[in-house]
Design an enzyme around this catalytic site. Structure first.
Site, PDB file in Angstrom:
ATOM      1  CG  ASN A   9      -1.785   1.174   1.355  1.00 43.48           C
ATOM      2  OD1 ASN A   9      -1.823   2.018   0.444  1.00 43.48           O
ATOM      3  ND2 ASN A   9      -2.491   1.291   2.469  1.00 43.48           N
ATOM      4  CE  LYS A  11      -0.119   2.966   4.887  1.00 48.25           C
ATOM      5  NZ  LYS A  11       0.017   2.999   6.341  1.00 48.25           N
ATOM      6  CG  HIS A  93      -5.715   1.741   5.268  1.00 46.92           C
ATOM      7  ND1 HIS A  93      -5.229   2.641   6.181  1.00 46.92           N
ATOM      8  CD2 HIS A  93      -4.721   0.833   5.067  1.00 46.92           C
ATOM      9  CE1 HIS A  93      -3.987   2.296   6.506  1.00 46.92           C
ATOM     10  NE2 HIS A  93      -3.660   1.199   5.845  1.00 46.92           N
ATOM     11  CD  GLU A  95      -2.868   5.222   6.837  1.00 46.59           C
ATOM     12  OE1 GLU A  95      -2.884   5.301   5.599  1.00 46.59           O
ATOM     13  OE2 GLU A  95      -1.952   4.668   7.484  1.00 46.59           O
ATOM     14  CD  GLU A 163      -3.372  -2.749   7.140  1.00 41.91           C
ATOM     15  OE1 GLU A 163      -2.236  -2.948   6.726  1.00 41.91           O
ATOM     16  OE2 GLU A 163      -4.033  -1.739   6.866  1.00 41.91           O
ATOM     17  N   GLY A 169       2.669   1.871  10.826  1.00 44.63           N
ATOM     18  CA  GLY A 169       3.614   2.977  10.719  1.00 44.63           C
ATOM     19  C   GLY A 169       4.341   3.308  12.011  1.00 44.63           C
ATOM     20  CB  SER A 209       5.419  -2.240  11.869  1.00 44.31           C
ATOM     21  OG  SER A 209       5.021  -0.914  12.183  1.00 44.31           O
TER      22      SER A 209
HETATM   23  P1  13P Z   1       3.147   0.075   7.631  1.00 38.16           P
HETATM   24  O1  13P Z   1       3.642  -1.183   6.976  1.00 38.16           O
HETATM   25  O2  13P Z   1       3.886   1.302   7.174  1.00 38.16           O
HETATM   26  O3  13P Z   1       3.058  -0.056   9.121  1.00 38.16           O
HETATM   27  O4  13P Z   1       1.644   0.297   7.101  1.00 38.16           O
HETATM   28  C1  13P Z   1       0.758  -0.757   7.149  1.00 38.16           C
HETATM   29  C2  13P Z   1      -0.454  -0.394   6.395  1.00 38.16           C
HETATM   30  O5  13P Z   1      -1.213   0.471   6.789  1.00 38.16           O
HETATM   31  C3  13P Z   1      -0.717  -1.095   5.130  1.00 38.16           C
HETATM   32  O6  13P Z   1      -1.988  -0.799   4.651  1.00 38.16           O
END
Ligand code: 13P
Length: 246
Positions: A9, A11, A93, A95, A163, A169, A209
């Site tokens: 992803n 983002k 997601h 976010e 997740e 992150g 992560s």
């Molecule tokens: P990270 O791998 O940066 O922690 O992000 C995970 C994520 O949100 C994938 O959609």
């Protein structure tokens, strides 16, 4: 029998130049042929990336709306994605849930409309740190997956991404055991609430992560069927994560 599935992803990151570099890294691979690979690309670069991506790499949007067309300024519909050859979308997601206040219901409606429009969906769920510390993890993920179940009738084109928000992150990966525990709960939920077949065949992937150093241990857990990777999908090590089972 569940094929390992690894999504990257991106983002809101990248440029055309970066997209080219990330694609070349994947093309160079080599990638384990027993893995399905997906990249979630910012909407504005979908066409650009889709034109260049080899056919063994799925290209996904990171969001889409719940109707085909109309007065929804700024939104993109599943049929528009199909029109440019995109077959996948990431929905729900954390976010989207947290920053853009998307509710369980809206996400479920989006998942349903995307599936009805012929897209495959990576549907994301997961608890916050506060919820985990309050012992609510199971209840939260059950509520999120139930909302989706109530709107859809076919799970064939759904991948579930667990997740945990506290792991995204942050560099704080869930331990293999922590992730496995929730994946197992989700699979049991699918068995009880949907069907044994759906429970057996639906990929449940882990995100939060994931890196080249922790992916192999996570991949050993029997209910972890792959990963959804953020930060590390923008680095050369993404190839190692795709190959975590080798
Ligand atoms: P990270 O791998 O940066 O922690 O992000 C995970 C994520 O949100 C994938 O959609």
């Amino acid at each position: 029998s569940r094929k390992f599935f690894v999504g990257g992803n991106w983002k809101m990151n990248g440029t055309k130049k970066v997209a080219d570099e990330l694609l070349s890294n994947l093309v160079k691979g080599p990638l384990d042929p027993n893995v399905e690979v997906l990249i979630g690309v910012p909407a504005i670069y979908l066409d650009f990336v889709k034109e260049k991506a080899p056919c063994n790499i799925y290209v996904a949007a990171q969001n889409c709306y719940k109707t085909e067309k109309g007065a929804f300024t700024g939104e993109i519909s599943p049929s528009m994605l199909k029109d440019i050859g995109i077959d996948w979308v990431i929905l729900g997601h954390s976010e989207r849930r947290q920053i853009f206040q998307e509710t369980d219901t809206l996400i479920a409606e989006k998942v349903n409309h995307a599936l009805e429009s012929g897209l495959s969906v990576v549907a994301c769920i997961g608890e916050t740190l506060e919820e985990r510390e309050a012992g609510q993890t199971e209840a939260v993920v059950a509520k999120q997956i139930k909302a989706i179940k109530e709107k859809i009738c076919n799970w064939q084109n759904v991948v579930i991404a667990y997740e945990p928000v506290w792991a995204i992150g942050t560099g704080k990966t869930a331990s293999p055991q922590q992730a496995q525990d929730v994946h197992k709960i989700l699979r049991k939920w699918l068995c009880d609430e949907v069907s044994e077949t759906v429970a057996k065949t639906t990929r449940i992937i882990y995100g939060g992560s994931v890196t080249s150093s922790n992916c192999r241990e996570l991949a050993k857990e029997c209910d972890i069927d792959g990963f959804l990777v953020g930060g590390a999908s923008l680095k050369p090590e993404f190839v190692e994560i795709i190959n975590a089972n080798q």
